[in-house]
Design an enzyme around this catalytic site. Structure first.
Site, short mmCIF file in Angstrom:
data_model
loop_
_atom_site.label_atom_id
_atom_site.label_comp_id
_atom_site.label_asym_id
_atom_site.label_seq_id
_atom_site.Cartn_x
_atom_site.Cartn_y
_atom_site.Cartn_z
NE ARG A 348 -4.77 7.91 2.11
CZ ARG A 348 -4.94 6.74 1.52
NH1 ARG A 348 -4.10 5.76 1.74
NH2 ARG A 348 -5.97 6.55 0.71
CD GLU A 350 -0.49 6.36 5.22
OE1 GLU A 350 -1.39 5.52 5.34
OE2 GLU A 350 0.16 6.51 4.17
NE ARG A 356 5.65 -0.40 0.06
CZ ARG A 356 4.63 -0.42 0.91
NH1 ARG A 356 3.41 -0.47 0.48
NH2 ARG A 356 4.85 -0.40 2.21
CG HIS A 357 3.84 4.75 1.84
ND1 HIS A 357 4.52 3.60 2.09
CD2 HIS A 357 2.52 4.45 1.93
CE1 HIS A 357 3.66 2.62 2.38
NE2 HIS A 357 2.43 3.11 2.27
CD GLU A 505 -2.68 -1.58 -1.67
OE1 GLU A 505 -2.23 -2.04 -0.60
OE2 GLU A 505 -3.40 -0.58 -1.74
CB SER A 508 -7.68 -0.51 -1.96
OG SER A 508 -6.62 -1.16 -1.35
NE ARG A 559 1.83 2.87 -3.40
CZ ARG A 559 1.36 2.28 -2.32
NH1 ARG A 559 0.72 1.13 -2.42
NH2 ARG A 559 1.53 2.82 -1.14
P1 ATP Z 1 -0.51 0.93 1.54
O1 ATP Z 1 -1.01 -0.21 2.38
O2 ATP Z 1 0.44 0.51 0.44
O3 ATP Z 1 0.01 2.08 2.34
P2 ATP Z 1 -3.23 1.67 1.39
O4 ATP Z 1 -3.85 0.36 1.65
O5 ATP Z 1 -3.21 2.69 2.46
O6 ATP Z 1 -1.77 1.49 0.75
P3 ATP Z 1 -5.40 2.67 -0.08
O7 ATP Z 1 -5.84 3.52 1.03
O8 ATP Z 1 -6.16 1.45 -0.36
O9 ATP Z 1 -3.90 2.30 0.11
O10 ATP Z 1 -5.24 3.58 -1.38
C1 ATP Z 1 -5.50 3.13 -2.70
C2 ATP Z 1 -4.26 3.23 -3.55
O11 ATP Z 1 -3.67 4.50 -3.40
C3 ATP Z 1 -3.15 2.28 -3.17
O12 ATP Z 1 -3.34 1.02 -3.75
C4 ATP Z 1 -1.96 2.97 -3.74
O13 ATP Z 1 -1.85 2.77 -5.13
C5 ATP Z 1 -2.27 4.40 -3.51
N1 ATP Z 1 -1.64 4.88 -2.27
C6 ATP Z 1 -2.07 4.72 -1.02
N2 ATP Z 1 -1.28 5.33 -0.15
C7 ATP Z 1 -0.31 5.92 -0.85
C8 ATP Z 1 0.81 6.73 -0.51
N3 ATP Z 1 1.04 7.07 0.74
N4 ATP Z 1 1.61 7.16 -1.51
C9 ATP Z 1 1.36 6.84 -2.78
N5 ATP Z 1 0.31 6.09 -3.18
C10 ATP Z 1 -0.52 5.63 -2.23
#
Ligand code: ATP
Length: 585
Positions: A348, A350, A356-357, A505, A508, A559
Site C-alpha cells: 500500500r 499510503e 496500524r499501517h 479493524e 474487510s 494487525r
Molecule cells: P484501514 O482503513 O485501517 O487503512 P483498509 O480499509 O484500507 O484499512 P483493507 O483494504 O480492507 O483495509 O484491508 C484488509 C485488512 O488488511 C485490514 O482490515 C487490515 O487488517 C489490513 N491492512 C490494511 N491496510 C493495512 C496497512 N497499511 N498496514 C497493515 N495492515 C493493513
C-alpha cells in the site's frame, strides 16, 4: 635424667652472656658480672635467637613464593580460549529448556550467548548464558586450588569476554543455594569446566540485550533517540545481573540494531505467534475444503484504482505492486475452485504514519462460493479467526506470557460460543449516537467510520457485550469498493463487513458482484471507466463464463497478532516493518 642438658645456673652463665657482660664497675668488677647483668645478657641472647629464627622463616617463605611464581604453567589452558579446529566437548548436548533433575550432577554441553557476566574477586566469575527466547542459565566459573579444570587465568579470561559473544561450554549441572531470579532456568546452575569462544561479541553493543527486551518507547520514524541505546550499561560493566531499571529505546534504535532487536525474547515470542497464526489459518481452511493458491505481486494495472499503488519500471512498461489479491481470488472462483485462500504480501503506497499501517503487510485472504446467503462468508471468517485466537491461547501460552512481561495486557475477551456479536453499520452508528462520546452524537449511516469512531464503538461493545471481537456488517455503499454487492433491498448499503479486534479493524470482506452487467453498472456508479486498463480484463472474466455467487475477506496478519497481544504498534508484529520512511533493514 643424666643426659638432659641442664639449665645453666645463674652463677655459671653461658659464655655468650659472660662475653657480653660489660667489664668493671658495679656490674663487672673483679668478682665477675653481677646478677642483673647476667639477666640482661640472657634476655638479649633470647631476643637475638628469636630474630634469627624469624629471619630464617621469612627467607624460607620467600624462597617458596619465588618457586611458586616461577611456575607459570596454566593447568586449565586446554579448557578455554577461542574455538579451534581441535576443540571438542564430548559431554551430552542439552538444551536449556530441557534441563531438569535428571541432569543434576551430570556434565553437559551447551552453546549460547553471553547475556551477562560478573567477576567476583579474582577466582570466581558468574555468567548468564542464553540459548533462545528467554532460556538462560547462570554459569559459575570458580578457580580450583589445584588450578584445574578451572584456573585463575581461565576465570579472568571468561570474565573478560564481551557480551553477546557465542560460546561453547561444558559444565556440571548443580542446584544453586537460592533460585537465580534473573534467569529462566532458575533452579539450576552450570558449574563450567570448559569454555570456548566461537564468535566474539563487540566491544560495545549498539543496543544491549536488556534494552532490546524492554518496551519500545516510541515509533516515530524521525526520532533518533540517541540516549536510549543502552551503551551506558555496557560501558559501566554489568554491576548486577538484573535488568531492572534499564530504560527502553525507540523503534529506530531497535531497527538500526536488527540482530539485537531480534534476540529480545519478546520479539522471538511475537515471531512465533505470528507463524502459528499463519499455520492455524491454513489448518482451519484446509479442513473445510479450501485450496491455497498464489496470486502475483507484480501487476500490470493499478486495477483496484486509487493512488495507493506503488508503480515501477517494468522493462519498457509500467508495473505495480498488488495492493490486494482481490481480483485473483475471484479469478480462482471463476476458474472453478469452490474455496480458495492465499497468504502473501500486500503493498500500500499510503503515506500513513500510524501504529496500524505499513506499506507492506501480510494478507490472509479467502474467497468462497456462496450457496444460500452471504452470511456463510461471515460464518467462515468468524470461525477461522476465533479458531486462530482460541488456539493461540493454548499453543502459544509461553510466548504470550513473555510478551506480556514487556507489553502488559488484559486477556482477550472472547464472545461466548453461539453469542458472537454482529452489529449492522447502522446499529453501530446508532449506538455511538446514543451512548458514545459527545463528538459522535451526529454521525450518519452513510459516512464511513473514522478510526476514532471505531475505537469508541469498540469500547461500547466491550462494555455492553463483554467481547473484544465483533462484526460490523452492511457498510454504506460509498464506503466500499466497486466490486462490493449492493443489498438488493437497499442499494445504499452493501453486503460487506469489517471485523474488529480490541476496537480496531482487522478484516474487510463481503459478497462480490458476479453478474457482469451489475458489475459494470456499479463501476460506472463509482465514477470509474469499465473499459480502463485492468478493469476491463476484470469485468471480462465475468463475461467469459458463468461465475457463481461468491464472497470472501482479507485479514491483516500483522494487525491480528498486534491487537491480540495488545501491542502498541503493528510494526512490532512484523519481521521487517516497511513504513513510508523506512525500507531497511
Ligand atoms: P484501514 O482503513 O485501517 O487503512 P483498509 O480499509 O484500507 O484499512 P483493507 O483494504 O480492507 O483495509 O484491508 C484488509 C485488512 O488488511 C485490514 O482490515 C487490515 O487488517 C489490513 N491492512 C490494511 N491496510 C493495512 C496497512 N497499511 N498496514 C497493515 N495492515 C493493513
Amino acid at each position: 635424667m643424666a643426659d638432659k642438658p641442664t639449665e645453666p645456673a645463674p652463677e655459671n652463665p653461658p659464655a655468650a652472656a659472660a662475653a657480653a657482660a660489660p667489664a668493671g664497675g658495679e656490674e663487672g668488677g673483679e668478682a665477675g658480672p653481677s646478677k642483673k647483668a647476667l639477666k640482661k645478657a640472657e634476655a638479649k641472647a633470647k631476643k637475638e635467637a628469636e630474630k634469627a629464627k624469624r629471619a630464617a622463616e621469612h627467607a624460607a617463605n620467600q624462597a617458596a613464593a619465588k618457586a611458586a611464581a616461577g611456575n607459570t604453567e596454566d593447568l586449565a589452558k586446554d579448557n578455554y580460549g577461542p574455538e579451534t579446529k581441535t576443540t571438542k566437548v564430548d559431554a551430552e548436548r542439552v538444551h536449556l529448556k530441557d534441563v531438569g533433575e535428571q541432569h543434576l550432577g551430570k556434565t553437559i554441553k551447551l552453546r549460547g550467548w553471553i547475556q551477562n557476566s560478573r567477576m567476583q574477586g579474582a577466582k570466581m566469575c558468574f555468567v548468564e548464558i542464553r540459548e533462545e527466547r528467554n532460556w538462560a542459565i547462570q554459569g559459575v566459573l570458580a578457580a580450583s586450588p589445584e588450578g584445574k579444570p578451572v584456573s585463575k587465568q581461565m576465570v579472568k579470561w571468561a570474565g573478560g569476554l564481551n557480551l553477546e559473544g557465542f560460546v561453547l561450554l561444558e559444565g556440571r549441572v548443580e542446584k544453586p543455594l537460592d533460585p537465580v531470579k534473573s534467569v529462566r532456568v532458575s533452579g539450576y546452575e552450570l558449574h563450567i569446566t570448559k569454555c570456548y569462544l566461537i564468535s566474539p561479541g563487540p566491544e560495545v553493543l549498539g543496543m544491549t540485550f536488556a534494552v532490546a527486551n524492554k518496551a519500545v518507547t516510541n515509533f516515530d520514524d524521525e526520532d533518533a533517540a540517541p540516549a536510549a541505546t543502552g551503551v551506558e550499561e555496557v560501558k559501566d560493566g554489568v554491576a548486577n545481573l538484573s535488568v531492572e531499571g534499564v530504560a527502553g529505546a525507540s523503534m529506530i534504535t531497535h531497527l538500526n540494531n536488527p540482530a539485537m532487536h531480534k534476540r529480545a525474547p519478546v520479539q522471538q515470542a511475537i515471531a512465533d505467534i505470528r507463524m502459528v497464526t499463519r499455520k492455524l489459518f491454513a489448518e482451519y481452511l484446509e479442513a473445510r475444503g479450501f485450496n491455497q493458491f498464489e496470486p502475483p505481486c507484480l501487476i500490470g494495472a493499478a486495477s483496484e484504482g486509487g493512488s495507493n499503488v506503488f508503480g515501477m519500471t517494468y522493462f519498457d512498461k509500467q508495473a505495480y505492486l498488488a495492493q490486494s489479491p482481490q481480483f485473483y481470488k475471484q479469478y480462482e472462483i471463476a476458474g472453478g475452485r469452490k474455496r480458495v485462500f492465499s497468504i502473501g504480501p500486500v503493498f500500500r503506497a499510503e503515506n500513513s504514519n500510524t501504529p496500524r499501517h505499513m506499506t507492506e503487510f501480510t494478507g490472509l485472504d479467502l474467497e468462497m462460493e456462496i450457496e444460500e446467503s452471504y452470511t456463510e462468508v461471515i460464518d467462515m471468517l468468524e470461525g477461522v479467526l476465533l479458531f486462530i485466537l482460541r488456539n493461540l491461547r493454548e499453543k502459544c501460552a509461553d510466548q504470550i506470557a513473555i510478551v506480556r512481561s514487556v507489553y502488559p495486557s488484559e486477556d482477550f475477551a472472547f464472545p461466548e460460543p453461539g453469542k458472537e456479536v454482529r452489529l449492522t453499520f447502522a446499529e453501530g452508528q446508532a449506538l455511538l449516537r446514543a451512548e458514545g462520546p459527545e463528538e459522535f452524537r451526529n454521525v450518519t449511516d452513510h459516512e464511513d467510520m473514522s478510526t476514532a469512531q471505531e475505537k469508541a464503538l469498540g469500547a461500547l461493545v466491550r462494555k455492553k457485550y463483554g467481547t473484544d471481537f465483533y462484526v460490523l456488517d452492511k457498510f454504506p455503499q460509498e464506503a466500499r469498493p466497486f466490486y462490493a454487492l449492493e443489498d438488493p433491498e437497499n442499494p445504499e448499503i452493501t453486503r460487506s463487513f469489517d471485523f474488529m479486534m480490541r476496537n480496531q479493524e482487522i478484516l474487510s470482506g463481503g459478497q462480490r458482484i458476479h453478474d457482469p452487467k451489475v458489475l459494470e453498472a456499479r463501476i460506472r456508479r463509482k465514477g470509474i471507466d469499465p473499459n480502463s486498463p485492468g478493469i476491463k480484463e476484470y469485468v471480462d472474466v465475468f463475461r467469459s463464463c458463468g461465475v457463481p455467487p461468491h464472497g470472501g475477506g482479507g485479514i491483516g496478519l500483522d494487525r491480528v497478532v498486534a491487537w491480540f497481544l495488545n501491542l502498541p504498534s503493528v510494526h512490532l508484529a512484523s519481521f521487517y516493518p516497511r513504513t513510508p520512511k523506512r525500507l531497511a533493514p
